[in-house]
Design an enzyme around this catalytic site. Structure first.
Site, mmCIF file in Angstrom:
data_model
loop_
_atom_site.group_PDB
_atom_site.id
_atom_site.type_symbol
_atom_site.label_atom_id
_atom_site.label_comp_id
_atom_site.label_asym_id
_atom_site.label_seq_id
_atom_site.Cartn_x
_atom_site.Cartn_y
_atom_site.Cartn_z
ATOM 1 N N GLU A 72 0.891 -1.119 -0.128
ATOM 2 C CA GLU A 72 0.049 0.128 0.032
ATOM 3 C C GLU A 72 0.690 1.410 -0.115
ATOM 4 O OE1 GLU A 72 -3.267 0.781 -0.036
ATOM 5 O OE2 GLU A 72 -3.558 -1.513 -0.659
ATOM 6 N N SER A 357 -43.208 -25.711 -15.583
ATOM 7 C CA SER A 357 -44.521 -25.410 -15.932
ATOM 8 C C SER A 357 -45.081 -24.177 -15.065
ATOM 9 C CB SER A 357 -45.714 -26.621 -15.465
ATOM 10 O OG SER A 357 -45.438 -27.575 -16.417
#
Ligand SMILES: [Zn+2]
Length: 770
Positions: A72, A357
């Protein structure tokens, strides 16, 4: 060029400093947790703060500190809050590209961003400059260790973990002091993109990122080349462990709310987890509890299936409950697992499965009523059918013959659904479905062709989509976008977001009312009886079964609603990619998902009833008429009493033609075939005469006019009797008065649908599944 850019930067700095907040050490206050409230504004749970465990910097091993510093902010120990090398380079690149990258931020600047809320969020450049100045001020008040400690305690590391200690527990079930090089490197790789590098979900990306951190650590001399090599070669070993700091109520609902805060409201993780927001949802804790209990009940699941190698393939379930009038999601259960990872895959909202269905009302029945003016009494021939090279078959090989649309839906007969879709046309039917929330599924529906009528989609749909679609029928044809978040307020009460109901008319009211009227029969008399058993409030619904053919998952559904609530339940096999071996014993829409549905709805309606009732067909302007149940036309002279059916019609769609399928015919009394000239015993009966033959397995086969001539009474065995030449033509009209049979002059018979049901129900092998 350089000069001009320099001048611009100077101007920006000046205007940014003019109104910037004054730095106070007390400003370093971490993460305010955000609170989630239910539909009645009652507090439900707190998000963000619960998974943080602050530790003293002295407890953090050097290797962990160095991993973060290496990736970082390598000059952290030397710089004074900002890193001139980085910021100049990055600022110049940003100005050139017109965008801003976060790469320029030091650890101190990141801490400023995490902890000081007053920083202007209006303009990115302005914010950057304020951050830099505050970072410099922060460095004057705190030691490097204090800054690093605050940073490592505050940083978000995914999976809901804030700070290094919570993350060590979340990913490795370890104390931070026990972390290895490769584990420290994995955690240090997370702040850049906690979701993308999440090792639970994206192990490959997490490993790649981890190894970049390891390389940086070696490059800056925190570890030597051998240590780096060793760490790089280690596999990622995760341990969720028993210490689940992430246990919270209603995990799937909460996670969905977080997802929507990002996708719909546009918030980021830091906003959500650390800004002290008040999030007002549509959750009903009571219904959510019913739904979780039902979905988690092991009795509602079939035994595992097997893949083609004989390995067991498990199964899972999901449920959604929503209010069709407001779109408010009352309950969401994304899996039968009661303790999932944070942000675990939610099968209620994100898993696409083939609807079977349950898709019929959406793609076949609804469009046919809407566009073709079909009535529940419209008649179709439920017989083995091929359309091109597509030959849909009915469940259990049962073909009823000429039946009404209402009866076909009640029995979930596939052939009729396919015929409806064919007659409507796929394009129009897809338009209809798109209006019901399947806009983004147009392609997969089109590609499924007529199989779409049976829900045989390429990918499938989510339970949430199905709930919204069925909600449209329940809401008289108005589609309402499902929502989980009503309002988001900032800590000071300012409203950050307020949901606006997104509604549109998706179909005529009459179409929705007809579908609901038919689905009430399905729920009470058809395949839905297991789902609705014992619940006395009005209910409509449909089963769905997609078997595991073509290497697909096995999926079973129940989609249904009361006037106030839509509930969709799904049960399916675990793995989409595994080829399944054999059937899933007893798994149909009418079994497992119906049991879950019944459990949820019977608990909801144990002590309450819906506020509304379904809109009655009469109130919607529909008219009632009696027609011939074998032709769908007005009763004709030969329509028998038990072939009359009375049902609802949209005004203007009552048939005007008179039945011509029932005919009086003379047949050989001995075998029922067409009489030959030698047949002496003949009988005149009413038959159904159509210009095509049907298979003997069709249930109304015996009612159909014979096409073969009697071969029993022939010249050889006629005992010398000579035929009467008048009888040579078996198709000659017969005088009805001579041999009266059943007459077709009966009037309104409101129960004739029942008659038809009874008649068909007498037949053996009357399977209820679809
Ligand atoms: Zn004969």
């Amino acid at each position: 060029m350089m000069m001009a850019a320099g001048g611009a930067v100077a101007a920006l700095v000046y205007s940014s400093v003019a109104d910037m907040p004054v730095f106070k050490p007390s400003d370093i206050n971490f993460a305010e947790a955000s609170d989630i409230y239910d539909e009645s504004d009652n507090f439900v749970t707190r998000i963000g703060f619960e998974n943080r465990e602050e530790i003293d910097i002295s407890e953090v091993p050097e290797i962990v500190k160095n991993a973060f510093i290496a990736i970082e902010d390598n000059r952290f120990k030397e710089h004074m809050g900002v890193d001139p090398y980085r910021i100049m380079g990055a600022a110049w690149a940003d100005i050139k590209s017109g965008s801003l990258k976060e790469g320029a931020s030091t650890i101190t600047q990141q801490l400023v961003r995490q902890s000081i809320e007053a920083i202007s969020t209006e303009k990115k450049f302005k914010r950057k400059i304020q951050e830099a100045i505050l970072a410099i001020q922060m460095e004057r008040h705190f030691t490097k260790d204090e800054i690093l400690e605050n940073y490592l305690n505050g940083i978000y590391l995914g999976e809901g973990a804030y700070g290094i200690q919570a993350a060590a527990q979340t990913y490795f079930s370890k104390d931070v002091s026990q972390l290895t090089v490769e584990e420290a490197a994995l955690l240090a790789g997370l702040p850049q993109a906690p979701s993308a590098y999440n090792p639970f979900n994206n192990p490959e990306d997490a490993k790649e990122r981890r190894n970049i951190v390891i390389k940086q650590m070696a490059q800056y001399g925190y570890i030597n080349a051998n240590e780096a090599e060793e760490a790089r070669n280690k596999e990622i070993v995760l341990d969720k462990g028993k210490k689940t700091t992430n246990e919270y109520p209603y995990p799937y609902y909460r996670d969905y709310v977080i997802r929507m805060l990002k996708e719909k409201v546009g918030l980021t993780d830091p906003d959500i987890f650390s800004q002290g927001l008040k999030i007002y949802t549509t959750l009903s804790p009571e219904i959510q509890q019913h739904a979780e209990k039902a979905v988690q009940n092991k009795e509602y699941y079939p035994p595992p299936m097997q893949d083609s190698n004989g390995n067991p393939v498990g199964n899972d379930g999901a449920a959604v409950v929503l209010d069709p009038h407001t779109g408010h999601i009352k309950a969401l259960v994304g899996s039968k697992d009661p303790n999932p990872n944070q942000m675990a895959w939610n099968k209620a909202t994100h898993e696409q499965r083939r609807p079977g269905s349950t898709f019929k009302p959406i793609i076949a029945y609804g469009p046919a009523v809407e566009y073709l003016g079909k009535s529940p009494a419209s008649v179709f021939d439920d017989i083995p059918t091929s359309i091109g090279n597509y030959s849909p078959s009915n469940y259990g090989g049962t073909y009823y013959g000429l039946i009404t649309m209402r009866y076909a839906l009640t029995k979930s007969q596939n052939v009729v659904a396919v015929k409806l879709l064919q007659e409507t046309g796929l394009n129009k039917a897809v338009d209809f479905a798109a209006n019901l929330g399947f806009e983004n599924d147009r392609k997969q529906i089109m590609e499924s062709g007529l199989a779409a009528a049976l829900g045989g989609l390429k990918y499938g749909v989510t339970p949430l989509q199905m709930a919204a679609a069925y909600g449209t029928f329940a809401n008289n044809g108005i589609y309402t976008e499902p929502i989980a978040i009503r309002r988001v307020e900032k800590q000071d009460g300012t409203v950050l977001y307020e949901s606006k109901p997104e509604k549109h008319r998706a179909m005529k009211e009459t179409t929705a009312v007809i579908i609901t009227d038919m689905l009430q029969d399905v729920a009470r008399k058809g395949t839905g009886t297991n789902a609705t058993k014992g619940i006395t409030v009005p209910l409509a619904g449909k089963t769905g079964t997609a078997d595991n053919s073509q290497n697909k998952t096995a999926d079973v559904w129940f989609a249904g609603y009361s006037p106030d609530l839509v509930t969709v339940t799904w049960v399916g096999s675990d793995n989409q990619r595994v080829k399944l071996n054999g059937k899933w014993p007893g798994a149909y829409g009418a079994t497992y998902p119906s049991y879950i549905w019944n459990d949820i709805m019977s608990n909801i309606y144990k002590d309450s009833t819906p506020k509304n009732n379904f809109t009655s067909p009469r109130a919607a302007g529909l008219v009632r008429a009696t027609v011939d149940s074998k032709s769908g036309k007005l009763p004709g002279p030969h329509t028998p009493e038990d072939h009359l059916v009375t049902d609802w019609f949209v005004p203007g769609t009552v048939p005007t033609e008179v039945d011509d399928t029932h005919v009086l015919m003379e047949v050989c009394a001995v075998n029922g075939k067409l009489p030959s000239i030698y047949c002496t015993q003949r009988v005149t009966k009413v038959f159904i005469k159509l210009p095509y033959k049907v298979s003997e397995k069709v249930k109304d086969y015996e009612l159909r006019a014979p096409t073969e001539i009697c071969d029993m009474h022939t010249e050889e065995n006629n005992d010398g009797w000579l035929p009467n030449m008048d009888e040579l033509n078996p198709w000659a009209p017969v005088d009805e008065n001579e041999q009266p049979t059943q007459e077709g002059e009966q009037q309104n018979n409101s129960d004739s649908q029942e008659n038809q049901d009874d008649k068909n129900n007498k037949k053996p092998n009357d399977k209820k599944e679809d």
